[in-house]
Scaffold this active site. Structure first.
Site, PDB file in Angstrom:
ATOM      1  N   ASP A 126      45.397  36.173  43.150  1.00  0.00           N
ATOM      2  CA  ASP A 126      45.369  35.323  43.898  1.00  0.00           C
ATOM      3  C   ASP A 126      44.306  34.503  44.228  1.00  0.00           C
ATOM      4  OD1 ASP A 126      42.475  36.298  43.833  1.00  0.00           O
ATOM      5  OD2 ASP A 126      41.411  36.487  45.384  1.00  0.00           O
TER       6      ASP A 126
ATOM      7  N   GLU B 141      40.079  38.108  44.299  1.00  0.00           N
ATOM      8  CA  GLU B 141      38.338  37.587  43.692  1.00  0.00           C
ATOM      9  C   GLU B 141      38.044  36.524  44.800  1.00  0.00           C
ATOM     10  OE1 GLU B 141      35.660  34.355  41.591  1.00  0.00           O
ATOM     11  OE2 GLU B 141      37.874  34.282  42.833  1.00  0.00           O
TER      12      GLU B 141
END
Length: 380
Positions: A96, A150
């Site tokens: 991400d 994350e």
């Protein structure tokens, strides 16, 4: 730049043309060099919470490699070799990014690749994918972990979900997290603790301020204590960490004619890995014990990880990739591996100082350098 190594077992095939798919899976060509693959990853947007298209592409690309077993849990993809080697190494990276800031699609200029996630950490993910594709018989068994969320709240972190629900997928003797580190080994990570210090007062009309008690003024001892605070610089396993205790937010006020009855100072403590979460919390409570804090609220806490560079696999890794190990300033998921009993280091091609910036970028030479150093370590 040298040509990329050939991927074993990828001879052209004449497959039937599939019917059009309204939502086709993006294609990742793992025979591309690391820089070109990074660009492709950047051009598949994957802001936290919207990682599915990229997770689909990674899963599809890895399932085409016969030497890997591939599993998926949500938008987390795990691929493993099963060669019966004496050691297992985990190569992990999050897929991400922070929100796009008009910096997608990527662009390449004079050996520098620009775009959201180039540094943090799609260059590292590209290195993972290149190793997965081009090292079918490593000298250690390998586990490749690609995880989501994350960059947002800790309870959403995909690696955390795997650690809770599929810990056997993360088992290993040593882990490398390909977070940006400019091609240098960074050992361990700091812990982070965020607390809200609430100051209480009494409301009154500002024309008759003596009838009340100003909660914003009551925060002065907290701010003075922070301004005078001298952070530690402890040496942990041979690496010097630098701590910090800072105000990162302040809220208070009711209206332009009201003495406020509440003010909250938000404080962030970044601490070295010689402290536990409990010890860090006790320290912060002690620092502000006599500052008139009415309520002390823990808003977020993530523990640190020791460098672990004395572990044989870690020492061999540092020797193989070269350079001088340095401490990781900041928190990373090496902490989660540490909690699982797996020594871990940070090692990736990105520059941490460029992470999350509008002008985020990565030196393409570093992508190739990290890939080649990892390949040498895994094939020597």
């Amino acid at each position: 730049m040298e040509s990329a190594p050939e991927i074993p077992g990828t001879a052209p095939r004449e497959d039937p043309v599939p019917d059009p798919d309204p939502d086709p899976v993006p294609v990742l060509d793992l025979s591309l060099d690391g820089a070109s693959l990074t660009a492709r990853l950047v051009d598949i947007p994957s802001v936290s919470g919207d990682e599915k298209p990229l997770a689909d592409a990674i899963e599809t690309a890895l399932r085409a490699l016969p030497h890997l077993r591939v599993d998926r849990y949500g938008n987390n993809v795990v691929a493993r070799t099963a060669l019966g080697r004496a050691e297992r190494v985990v190569l992990a990276g999050h897929i991400d990014t922070v929100p796009i800031a008009d910096n997608v699609p990527s662009r390449l200029e004079d050996g520098v690749l620009w775009g959201c996630g180039t540094s943090d950490m799609k260059a590292g993910v590209a290195v993972q994918l290149r190793i997965a594709a081009t090292v079918p018989e490593p000298n250690r068994d390998l586990t490749f972990v690609f995880y989501d969320n994350e960059e947002v709240a800790a309870h959403l972190n995909g690696l955390g979900h795997l650690a809770d629900d599929r810990p056997d997928w993360l088992a290993g003797d040593f882990a490398v997290l390909l977070e940006p580190s400019e091609g240098q080994v960074e050992g361990g990570c700091q812990g982070t603790l965020r607390v809200g210090l609430r100051m209480a007062g009494q409301r009154a009309h500002s024309a008759r301020s003596w009838k009340g008690a100003n909660a914003i003024h009551a925060a002065a001892p907290v701010l003075a204590r922070l301004a005078a605070y001298e952070p530690r610089r402890p040496v942990v396993d041979g690496l010097e960490f630098r701590e910090g205790l800072n105000a990162v937010g302040i809220t208070g006020g009711v209206a332009g004619n009201v003495i406020p009855d509440e003010c909250t100072v938000t404080v962030n403590y970044r601490y070295a890995p010689d402290l536990t979460e409990q010890e860090a919390l006790a320290h912060v409570r002690e620092v502000f014990a006599d500052c008139g804090v009415a309520r002390f609220e823990v808003e977020d806490s993530s523990g640190p990880a020791r460098p672990g560079l004395t572990h044989p696999a870690a020492a061999a890794f540092v020797e193989a990739v070269g350079g001088e190990a340095r401490p990781k300033y900041g928190w990373t998921d090496v902490s989660r591996f540490s909690a699982l009993g797996v020594p871990a280091v940070n090692y990736g091609p990105g520059d941490p100082n460029l992470a999350h910036k509008r002008d985020e970028r990565v030196d393409t030479d570093l992508i190739g350098h990290c890939e080649e150093r990892l390949r040498a370590w895994l094939t020597a």
